[in-house]
Design a protein around this motif. Structure first.
Motif, PDB file in Angstrom:
ATOM      1  N   LEU A 107       8.725  -0.534  12.143  1.00  0.00           N
ATOM      2  CA  LEU A 107       7.261  -0.620  12.121  1.00  0.00           C
ATOM      3  C   LEU A 107       6.701  -0.015  10.836  1.00  0.00           C
ATOM      4  CD1 LEU A 107       4.882  -1.536  13.901  1.00  0.00           C
ATOM      5  CD2 LEU A 107       4.689   0.808  14.698  1.00  0.00           C
ATOM      6  N   ILE A 108       7.314   1.103  10.410  1.00  0.00           N
ATOM      7  CA  ILE A 108       6.865   1.729   9.167  1.00  0.00           C
ATOM      8  C   ILE A 108       7.080   0.784   7.990  1.00  0.00           C
ATOM      9  CG2 ILE A 108       7.381   3.606   7.535  1.00  0.00           C
ATOM     10  CD1 ILE A 108       7.969   5.358  10.012  1.00  0.00           C
ATOM     11  N   VAL A 109       8.248   0.129   7.951  1.00  0.00           N
ATOM     12  CA  VAL A 109       8.500  -0.849   6.885  1.00  0.00           C
ATOM     13  C   VAL A 109       7.467  -1.967   6.946  1.00  0.00           C
ATOM     14  CG1 VAL A 109      10.106  -2.628   6.084  1.00  0.00           C
ATOM     15  CG2 VAL A 109      10.956  -0.371   6.687  1.00  0.00           C
ATOM     16  N   ALA A 110       7.230  -2.477   8.176  1.00  0.00           N
ATOM     17  CA  ALA A 110       6.325  -3.619   8.337  1.00  0.00           C
ATOM     18  C   ALA A 110       4.918  -3.278   7.858  1.00  0.00           C
ATOM     19  CB  ALA A 110       6.298  -4.060   9.801  1.00  0.00           C
ATOM     20  N   LEU A 111       4.408  -2.121   8.299  1.00  0.00           N
ATOM     21  CA  LEU A 111       3.050  -1.740   7.906  1.00  0.00           C
ATOM     22  C   LEU A 111       3.012  -1.303   6.446  1.00  0.00           C
ATOM     23  CD1 LEU A 111       1.919   0.201  11.094  1.00  0.00           C
ATOM     24  CD2 LEU A 111       1.047  -1.982  10.291  1.00  0.00           C
ATOM     25  N   GLY A 112       4.020  -0.517   6.034  1.00  0.00           N
ATOM     26  CA  GLY A 112       4.035   0.020   4.678  1.00  0.00           C
ATOM     27  C   GLY A 112       4.170  -1.064   3.628  1.00  0.00           C
ATOM     28  N   LEU A 113       4.779  -2.178   4.011  1.00  0.00           N
ATOM     29  CA  LEU A 113       4.936  -3.279   3.069  1.00  0.00           C
ATOM     30  C   LEU A 113       3.785  -4.271   3.232  1.00  0.00           C
ATOM     31  CD1 LEU A 113       7.401  -3.666   1.163  1.00  0.00           C
ATOM     32  CD2 LEU A 113       8.220  -5.380   2.770  1.00  0.00           C
ATOM     33  N   GLY A 114       3.448  -4.553   4.495  1.00  0.00           N
ATOM     34  CA  GLY A 114       2.477  -5.605   4.794  1.00  0.00           C
ATOM     35  C   GLY A 114       1.056  -5.265   4.379  1.00  0.00           C
ATOM     36  N   LEU A 115       0.589  -4.057   4.737  1.00  0.00           N
ATOM     37  CA  LEU A 115      -0.820  -3.729   4.468  1.00  0.00           C
ATOM     38  C   LEU A 115      -1.132  -3.631   2.970  1.00  0.00           C
ATOM     39  CD1 LEU A 115      -1.750  -1.226   7.329  1.00  0.00           C
ATOM     40  CD2 LEU A 115      -1.802  -3.708   7.273  1.00  0.00           C
ATOM     41  N   PRO A 116      -0.404  -2.792   2.203  1.00  0.00           N
ATOM     42  CA  PRO A 116      -0.749  -2.699   0.775  1.00  0.00           C
ATOM     43  C   PRO A 116      -0.618  -4.047   0.056  1.00  0.00           C
ATOM     44  CG  PRO A 116       0.828  -1.007   1.374  1.00  0.00           C
ATOM     45  CD  PRO A 116       0.712  -1.917   2.545  1.00  0.00           C
ATOM     46  N   LEU A 117       0.443  -4.785   0.362  1.00  0.00           N
ATOM     47  CA  LEU A 117       0.621  -6.083  -0.282  1.00  0.00           C
ATOM     48  C   LEU A 117      -0.529  -7.021   0.071  1.00  0.00           C
ATOM     49  CD1 LEU A 117       4.340  -7.244  -0.183  1.00  0.00           C
ATOM     50  CD2 LEU A 117       2.842  -7.042  -2.156  1.00  0.00           C
ATOM     51  N   GLY A 118      -0.944  -6.986   1.337  1.00  0.00           N
ATOM     52  CA  GLY A 118      -2.049  -7.843   1.769  1.00  0.00           C
ATOM     53  C   GLY A 118      -3.331  -7.511   1.041  1.00  0.00           C
ATOM     54  N   VAL A 119      -3.632  -6.213   0.943  1.00  0.00           N
ATOM     55  CA  VAL A 119      -4.867  -5.792   0.267  1.00  0.00           C
ATOM     56  C   VAL A 119      -4.816  -6.178  -1.215  1.00  0.00           C
ATOM     57  CG1 VAL A 119      -6.234  -3.801  -0.448  1.00  0.00           C
ATOM     58  CG2 VAL A 119      -5.314  -3.905   1.864  1.00  0.00           C
ATOM     59  N   LEU A 120      -3.705  -5.855  -1.874  1.00  0.00           N
ATOM     60  CA  LEU A 120      -3.598  -6.156  -3.303  1.00  0.00           C
ATOM     61  C   LEU A 120      -3.673  -7.660  -3.556  1.00  0.00           C
ATOM     62  CD1 LEU A 120      -0.899  -3.587  -4.446  1.00  0.00           C
ATOM     63  CD2 LEU A 120      -3.329  -3.619  -4.992  1.00  0.00           C
ATOM     64  N   ALA A 121      -3.014  -8.436  -2.684  1.00  0.00           N
ATOM     65  CA  ALA A 121      -3.041  -9.889  -2.859  1.00  0.00           C
ATOM     66  C   ALA A 121      -4.461 -10.414  -2.706  1.00  0.00           C
ATOM     67  CB  ALA A 121      -2.117 -10.555  -1.846  1.00  0.00           C
ATOM     68  N   ALA A 122      -5.235  -9.822  -1.769  1.00  0.00           N
ATOM     69  CA  ALA A 122      -6.611 -10.279  -1.563  1.00  0.00           C
ATOM     70  C   ALA A 122      -7.493  -9.896  -2.747  1.00  0.00           C
ATOM     71  CB  ALA A 122      -7.165  -9.669  -0.277  1.00  0.00           C
ATOM     72  N   LEU A 123      -7.253  -8.703  -3.310  1.00  0.00           N
ATOM     73  CA  LEU A 123      -8.089  -8.255  -4.436  1.00  0.00           C
ATOM     74  C   LEU A 123      -7.778  -9.042  -5.704  1.00  0.00           C
ATOM     75  CD1 LEU A 123      -8.069  -4.381  -3.973  1.00  0.00           C
ATOM     76  CD2 LEU A 123      -9.846  -6.034  -3.368  1.00  0.00           C
ATOM     77  N   ARG A 124      -6.561  -9.480  -5.842  1.00  0.00           N
ATOM     78  CA  ARG A 124      -6.180 -10.234  -7.048  1.00  0.00           C
ATOM     79  C   ARG A 124      -5.716 -11.615  -6.632  1.00  0.00           C
ATOM     80  NH1 ARG A 124      -5.151  -5.270  -7.844  1.00  0.00           N
ATOM     81  NH2 ARG A 124      -5.326  -4.132  -9.799  1.00  0.00           N
ATOM     82  N   ARG A 125      -6.633 -12.400  -6.090  1.00  0.00           N
ATOM     83  CA  ARG A 125      -6.271 -13.730  -5.616  1.00  0.00           C
ATOM     84  C   ARG A 125      -5.801 -14.604  -6.766  1.00  0.00           C
ATOM     85  NH1 ARG A 125     -10.644 -16.472  -1.838  1.00  0.00           N
ATOM     86  NH2 ARG A 125      -9.139 -18.117  -1.549  1.00  0.00           N
ATOM     87  N   GLY A 126      -4.694 -15.313  -6.540  1.00  0.00           N
ATOM     88  CA  GLY A 126      -4.190 -16.237  -7.545  1.00  0.00           C
ATOM     89  C   GLY A 126      -3.374 -15.567  -8.630  1.00  0.00           C
ATOM     90  N   SER A 127      -3.294 -14.236  -8.619  1.00  0.00           N
ATOM     91  CA  SER A 127      -2.515 -13.532  -9.631  1.00  0.00           C
ATOM     92  C   SER A 127      -1.024 -13.630  -9.280  1.00  0.00           C
ATOM     93  CB  SER A 127      -2.925 -12.066  -9.678  1.00  0.00           C
ATOM     94  OG  SER A 127      -2.493 -11.425  -8.506  1.00  0.00           O
ATOM     95  N   PRO A 128      -0.152 -13.299 -10.238  1.00  0.00           N
ATOM     96  CA  PRO A 128       1.287 -13.301  -9.936  1.00  0.00           C
ATOM     97  C   PRO A 128       1.610 -12.438  -8.718  1.00  0.00           C
ATOM     98  CG  PRO A 128       0.956 -12.986 -12.280  1.00  0.00           C
ATOM     99  CD  PRO A 128      -0.408 -12.983 -11.656  1.00  0.00           C
ATOM    100  N   LEU A 129       0.876 -11.327  -8.558  1.00  0.00           N
ATOM    101  CA  LEU A 129       1.121 -10.448  -7.425  1.00  0.00           C
ATOM    102  C   LEU A 129       0.853 -11.174  -6.108  1.00  0.00           C
ATOM    103  CD1 LEU A 129       1.671  -7.237  -7.061  1.00  0.00           C
ATOM    104  CD2 LEU A 129      -0.635  -7.329  -6.140  1.00  0.00           C
ATOM    105  N   ASP A 130      -0.247 -11.956  -6.098  1.00  0.00           N
ATOM    106  CA  ASP A 130      -0.602 -12.726  -4.917  1.00  0.00           C
ATOM    107  C   ASP A 130       0.526 -13.701  -4.585  1.00  0.00           C
ATOM    108  OD1 ASP A 130      -1.985 -13.764  -2.830  1.00  0.00           O
ATOM    109  OD2 ASP A 130      -3.313 -15.008  -4.044  1.00  0.00           O
ATOM    110  N   TRP A 131       1.027 -14.373  -5.634  1.00  0.00           N
ATOM    111  CA  TRP A 131       2.111 -15.325  -5.418  1.00  0.00           C
ATOM    112  C   TRP A 131       3.356 -14.626  -4.891  1.00  0.00           C
ATOM    113  CZ3 TRP A 131       2.138 -20.311  -4.824  1.00  0.00           C
ATOM    114  CH2 TRP A 131       1.033 -21.026  -5.279  1.00  0.00           C
ATOM    115  N   LEU A 132       3.658 -13.468  -5.463  1.00  0.00           N
ATOM    116  CA  LEU A 132       4.828 -12.714  -5.017  1.00  0.00           C
ATOM    117  C   LEU A 132       4.690 -12.353  -3.539  1.00  0.00           C
ATOM    118  CD1 LEU A 132       7.473 -11.207  -5.943  1.00  0.00           C
ATOM    119  CD2 LEU A 132       6.046  -9.170  -6.030  1.00  0.00           C
ATOM    120  N   ALA A 133       3.485 -11.876  -3.182  1.00  0.00           N
ATOM    121  CA  ALA A 133       3.259 -11.469  -1.792  1.00  0.00           C
ATOM    122  C   ALA A 133       3.437 -12.657  -0.860  1.00  0.00           C
ATOM    123  CB  ALA A 133       1.861 -10.881  -1.647  1.00  0.00           C
ATOM    124  N   ARG A 134       2.904 -13.818  -1.278  1.00  0.00           N
ATOM    125  CA  ARG A 134       3.023 -14.987  -0.408  1.00  0.00           C
ATOM    126  C   ARG A 134       4.469 -15.454  -0.304  1.00  0.00           C
ATOM    127  NH1 ARG A 134      -2.121 -18.069  -2.687  1.00  0.00           N
ATOM    128  NH2 ARG A 134      -1.537 -19.886  -1.468  1.00  0.00           N
TER     129      ARG A 134
END
Lengths: 309, 303
Positions: A107-134
């Motif tokens: 659960l820690i892995v799931a939240l620790g990876l999922g939440l920050p990646l989700g927020v960063l991907a939303a803040l930088r839509r279309g960026s390489p980071l967003d693509w990586l997260a997807r």
């Protein structure tokens, strides 16, 4: 008062679920399977069979067996293991901590990876980071967990020995199983956080928060994330159940001492009392986990009406 | 200074035009993105159907003189294009025949579960009643519990056979359809056209067949597509745990289990079936996602 009601309703539901579980296992083991054949050697005589049937109470009519069985179960007696020594429930209880550790780490892995990646991907839509997260989300969702576990073992435990290949000695042995277990849920959390965050960032109150001069960090964390997390909270209960279920196969892959591996071993040995006790414990913990999630959910978002049970 | 009405209309038209063009290009890009996974799925189906033609050998044939031969691109011979396993069985033949087992399972389980789940879901949504309530409670319980444990338990009790695997996976997966179809029917029930048919004296059977079914059809197709990779992975998981198809049948899950002991010195034994499984699961997911966005975007948060 509302909480008390909710708690009571959920307790009744838990008991019902456990009753269904116990009955399913009863039906499978007594109607379809033959416990006695798995206990005796190939050359056992008819008298041996008769003796063991008598001992296990298998000569009674099925409905009587079911009654005795339920009566015992209510008193917390789920029988004795056929293959190990001791009460089935004690054997299972010994393994609970292992599974709890693994699930919590997952659960820690799931939240620790999922939440920050989700927020960063939303803040930088279309960026390489967003693509990586997807990309991570797509792979996490599609890769069978046991295969992911084996790949991790292959690369990180045999090619370079950063982590042990199996077992449960110390923190390092927990890393790979936790990651193999958590990635699927991380993908789900990431997708939800991303879409929730994108939705919330275009709302009026975020514009107001920015207009009144709050710094971006406060806007995102205090105002944005809090709303984006509501859908995440709704699936937290489901994901917790999935993690507990997923831990079964991960425990087998990593030889992790937990309920899951015990259950698979017991099933393959036809050790039905242990299987039964294990299923009851798992069912109870999943419903109980759901209850806790439900309660916290209502604390975080009071708009949820109690009627929506 | 005010902008004239005609200019405003022009700007609006240009806006819609550019948006339309953007949408079209977006759609075209998605077709391009979905083409490779689509090809993988087609290859999977072709391999499964024509397994005997493509890999004519017996997947169970052992040859102790050529154990753990590497694949052709890693120093092996073309006799064993993907190498051999610990008892000298040809991995290429086994992977192809494993695709056949997966395909058979999917071809029966997915439509079977869809049919059963739809019937139950429609009934529970349209008629409801105590039976419907009980059915849905059962669905809730089953969806809340770790299916894998019940599946392994059933598998161990029933014994290893392909028929039992199919049976187990049917029991495992029908609930998803039942729950979603019921929810759809519950909301369709309140719509005017259904109420009108009821008022006009349409029979239950007629309404279900002519009005409800066409309206839930897209949902069924989308869930079926999304279930394909799930069923493939579930079958592989059962084989991996040793309660899948019988030993003499080559399945990806069993190949992966057996290869675990040779992980360090013969990587290909595990990687060939594993890559096949991962590729098909990934492709199935991508095709399913694409189809869902195309047919029924409301299902997006299905998880």
């Amino acid at each position: 008062m509302q909480f008390v009601n909710l708690f009571l309703i959920r307790m009744i539901q838990t008991i019902l679920v456990i009753w269904v579980v116990v009955s399913i296992v009863f039906v499978i083991s007594r109607l379809i399977g033959n416990p006695e054949t798995s206990l005796l050697p190939f050359d056992a005589t008819n008298e041996d069979y008769e003796r063991i049937r008598e001992k296990l109470g298998l000569n009674e009519p099925l409905i009587v067996q079911y009654g005795i069985f339920l009566g015992d179960a209510v008193q917390g007696n789920l029988g004795y293991s056929y293959h190990r020594t001791g009460a089935a429930l004690t054997i299972v209880a010994d393994k609970v901590l292992g599974t709890v550790k693994l699930t919590a780490a997952g659960l820690i892995v799931a939240l620790g990876l999922g939440l920050p990646l989700g927020v960063l991907a939303a803040l930088r839509r279309g960026s390489p980071l967003d693509w990586l997260a997807r990309l991570i989300a797509v792979f996490g969702q599609a890769t069978p967990s046991f295969w992911l576990g084996l790949m991790l073992i292959f690369f990180l435990a045999t090619k370079v020995s950063w982590f042990p290949t199996a077992g449960a000695e110390g923190f390092r042995s927990l890393v790979l199983p936790a990651f193999a277990l958590g990635l699927l849920s991380a993908a789900g959390f990431m997708r939800l956080t991303r879409s929730g965050m994108i939705d919330v960032l275009s709302t009026d109150f975020i514009r107001t928060a920015r207009a009144k001069g709050l710094n971006e960090r406060t806007v995102i964390m205090r105002h944005g994330l809090r709303h984006a997390l509501i859908p995440v909270m709704t699936i937290l209960g489901i994901e917790l159940g999935r993690l507990i279920a997923g831990s079964v196969i991960i425990e087998v892959v990593f030889s992790w001492p937990g309920i899951g591996r015990l259950m698979i071993e017991s099933i393959l040995q036809s050790d039905y009392p242990t299987v039964q006790a294990g299923l009851v414990v798992i069912a109870a913990s999943i419903t109980f986990g759901n209850l806790i999630v439900d309660m916290t959910y209502r604390v975080i978002d009071p708009r949820i009406r109690m009627a929506a049970l | 200074m005010s902008v004239s009405a005609s200019t405003q209309a022009e700007v609006a038209a240009a806006n819609t035009e550019s948006r339309r063009r953007w949408q079209v290009s977006q759609r075209r890009r998605r077709y391009l993105l979905v083409a490779p996974p689509m090809l993988v799925m087609v290859a999977f189906i072709v391999l499964g159907i024509f397994a005997d033609v493509i890999a004519p050998g017996d997947p169970g044939d052992t040859n102790l003189l050529s154990r753990l031969e590497p694949p052709v691109f890693s120093g092996g011979t073309s006799e064993f294009p993907l190498g051999t396993d610990h008892v000298g069985r040809d991995i290429w033949t086994r992977v192809v025949h494993g695709a056949r087992v997966s395909l058979i399972v999917v071809a029966i389980v997915v439509p079977g579960a869809a049919l059963f789940g739809t019937v139950i879901g429609m009934f529970a949504g349209w008629r409801g009643g105590i039976v419907g309530q009980l059915l849905m409670r059962y669905v809730d319980v089953q969806l809340a519990l770790p299916a894998i444990l019940f599946a392994v338990l059933l598998g161990a009790v029933l014994g290893a056979s392909l028929r039992n695997v199919i049976l187990i996976l049917l029991v495992w997966t029908w609930t998803v359809y039942a729950r979603l179809i019921r929810a759809e029917v519950l909301s369709l029930k309140e719509r005017e056209f259904v109420l009108a048919s009821l008022a006009a004296g349409g029979s239950n059977w007629w309404i279900m067949r002519k009005q409800l079914l066409p309206n839930v059809f897209n949902t069924i197709v989308v869930i079926m597509t999304l279930e394909i990779p799930i069923v493939i992975v579930a079958e592989a998981s059962l084989s991996f745990l040793g309660v899948g198809a019988p030993v003499e049948q080559a399945t990806w899950g069993r190949m992966i289990t057996e290869a675990r002991n040779y992980l360090t010195h013969a990587w290909w034994v595990m990687w060939m079936p594993g890559l096949a499984l991962m590729l098909v699961a990934l492709s199935g997911n991508l095709v399913g996602d694409w189809l869902r966005d195309l047919l029924d975007p409301r299902l997006r948060n299905l998880g």
